[in-house]
Design a protein around this motif. Structure first.
Motif, short mmCIF file in Angstrom:
data_model
loop_
_atom_site.label_atom_id
_atom_site.label_comp_id
_atom_site.label_asym_id
_atom_site.label_seq_id
_atom_site.Cartn_x
_atom_site.Cartn_y
_atom_site.Cartn_z
N ASP A 103 -31.23 -9.82 -20.54
CA ASP A 103 -31.88 -10.12 -19.26
C ASP A 103 -30.84 -10.27 -18.17
OD1 ASP A 103 -33.78 -10.73 -17.38
OD2 ASP A 103 -33.87 -12.85 -17.90
N THR A 105 -29.47 -9.14 -14.40
CA THR A 105 -29.95 -8.55 -13.14
C THR A 105 -29.07 -9.00 -11.98
OG1 THR A 105 -31.91 -8.22 -11.75
CG2 THR A 105 -31.61 -10.41 -12.67
N PRO A 106 -28.79 -8.09 -11.01
CA PRO A 106 -29.12 -6.65 -11.04
C PRO A 106 -28.19 -5.89 -11.97
CG PRO A 106 -27.84 -7.16 -9.08
CD PRO A 106 -28.08 -8.47 -9.78
N CYS A 107 -28.76 -5.01 -12.77
CA CYS A 107 -27.98 -4.26 -13.75
C CYS A 107 -28.19 -2.76 -13.51
CB CYS A 107 -28.42 -4.63 -15.17
SG CYS A 107 -27.37 -3.92 -16.46
N TYR A 108 -27.08 -2.04 -13.49
CA TYR A 108 -27.12 -0.59 -13.28
C TYR A 108 -26.47 0.11 -14.46
CZ TYR A 108 -28.68 -1.35 -8.50
OH TYR A 108 -29.41 -1.72 -7.40
N LYS A 143 -34.99 1.79 -16.02
CA LYS A 143 -33.76 1.12 -15.56
C LYS A 143 -33.27 1.68 -14.23
CE LYS A 143 -33.67 -1.15 -19.46
NZ LYS A 143 -34.11 -2.56 -19.51
N ASN A 144 -32.36 0.93 -13.61
CA ASN A 144 -31.65 1.42 -12.44
C ASN A 144 -30.49 2.28 -12.93
OD1 ASN A 144 -33.09 -0.07 -10.35
ND2 ASN A 144 -32.12 -1.90 -11.22
N LYS A 165 -36.37 3.22 -12.99
CA LYS A 165 -36.72 2.37 -11.86
C LYS A 165 -36.13 2.93 -10.58
CE LYS A 165 -36.59 -2.46 -10.32
NZ LYS A 165 -36.13 -3.84 -10.68
#
Length: 357
Positions: A103, A105-108, A143-144, A165
């Motif tokens: 968990d 965030t923000p995760c790229y 995902k990003n 995402k």
């Protein structure tokens, strides 16, 4: 100042690891607090000394769930000491599988490859190889995603099963001044005779079979220096195509730039890429490039007058012909447009902008 976590699976020699280490360096140099989480300590590269290094896993054969749980706990404990992270960057498919279960965030998630081409390649190898790669690819669903070329971004945006995402392209960063400085260092092992160069792992993707067929069609061309992770395997394949006597395989080199800078031309024979690092490094070192026009990256690197040095994939005759043309009249590559787009400070600012999204 931002606190940034970068995930790197190991330190073995490949382009993905090199990019992760460069990311850590340029963000630290930009005044940020960078933490590099290395999942497994083995490898060839030496991690940068000016960033915070964490080795996460010391046990072997942990289940995926156990790895995810341990990583989540490890990072949260670190945040208790230093404060929360502003940005998380996952840098390889092996990392993605673990990080996607946490968990953060923000995760790229960086996509360094032509995903569709990789899946098709593994499908040809058999169902086991395909489903192993498919399992890693599925980690990107929802995902990003940051792609390292516009070509990959376009491919992923049109991939119906992925449904990310977000997708955006950010070129890989290059420390141009550092590369130029290293390119000028003297290395005794470098041949004094003229030579061409190819850098890459021994994999189906790199198509060394095409490369060696190309060399065979150029009997009067200089020898080829091949910097690869498996020199013995590469030489065995070269023997199959009757060119082993024209291949020089010094093995892994901590400073490939000195070898690149003294080469007459760089050759790339790949079936697919993401943003081939060696092509940009070659242009930085002022060494001309002849490459397959594979998906993706080469046609974003070799633009304008340099686009004439792109040839169709799997065509050794055309690759040889274009290489000979290039050797006869070496083009000036010092003003390649891509070099302005990959400067480390410019890319660092693009990474930092992710913290605000």
């Amino acid at each position: 100042m931002k606190r940034i976590a970068i995930f790197c699976y190991n330190l073995f020699a490949n382009g993905t690891v090199k990019i992760a280490l460069t990311q850590a360096e340029i963000l630290q140099e930009a005044g940020q607090e960078v933490h590099l989480f290395i999942f497994n300590p083995g490898g060839d590269f030496i991690p940068p000394t000016n960033v915070n290094i964490h080795y996460v896993f010391d046990e072997n054969n942990l289940s995926l769930k156990s790895q995810q749980t341990k990583l989540q706990h490890y990072v949260r404990e670190q945040e208790k000491i230093t404060g929360p992270f502003s940005l998380f960057l996952s840098n390889s498919t092996d990392c993605d599988l673990i990080v996607s279960g946490c968990d953060f965030t923000p995760c790229y998630y960086f996509c360094h490859c032509a995903l569709k081409q990789e899946l098709l390649m593994e499908l040809k190898r058999g169902p086991f190889h395909f489903f192993r790669r498919w399992k890693k690819a599925k980690a990107l669903i929802g995902k990003n995603i940051i792609t390292v070329s516009n070509g990959i971004a376009d491919e992923l945006k049109n991939t119906t099963w992925l449904k990310p995402k977000s997708v955006q392209a950010i070129y890989n960063p290059f420390k141009i001044d550092t590369i130029l400085a290293k390119s000028k260092l003297e290395i005794d092992e470098i041949p004094v005779e003229p030579y061409m160069i190819h850098i890459g792992r021994v994999t189906r993707q790199k198509r060394l079979d095409i490369l060696f067929q190309t060399i065979k069609l150029m009997p009067n061309a200089p020898k080829l220096v091949l910097l690869t992770n498996r020199p013995k395997r590469a030489l065995k394949l070269a023997e199959k195509y009757g060119v082993a006597d024209r291949i020089i395989t010094p093995g892994f080199q901590e400073n490939p730039y000195a070898w690149i800078a003294r080469a007459q031309i760089m050759l790339l024979s790949s079936d697919f890429e993401g943003l081939p690092t060696v092509l940009i490094e070659s242009l930085i070192c002022k060494t001309p490039v002849v490459s397959t026009d594979c998906p993706h990256g080469p046609n974003e690197i070799l633009t304008g007058k340099l686009s004439q040095y792109l040839v169709p994939r799997r065509e050794p005759k055309l690759l040889a012909e274009k290489a000979l043309v290039c050797l006869q009249s070496l083009p000036d590559v010092s003003q390649a447009v891509i070099l302005e787009k990959v400067k480390s400070d410019y890319i660092a600012n693009q990474y930092l902008a992710l913290c605000e999204k």
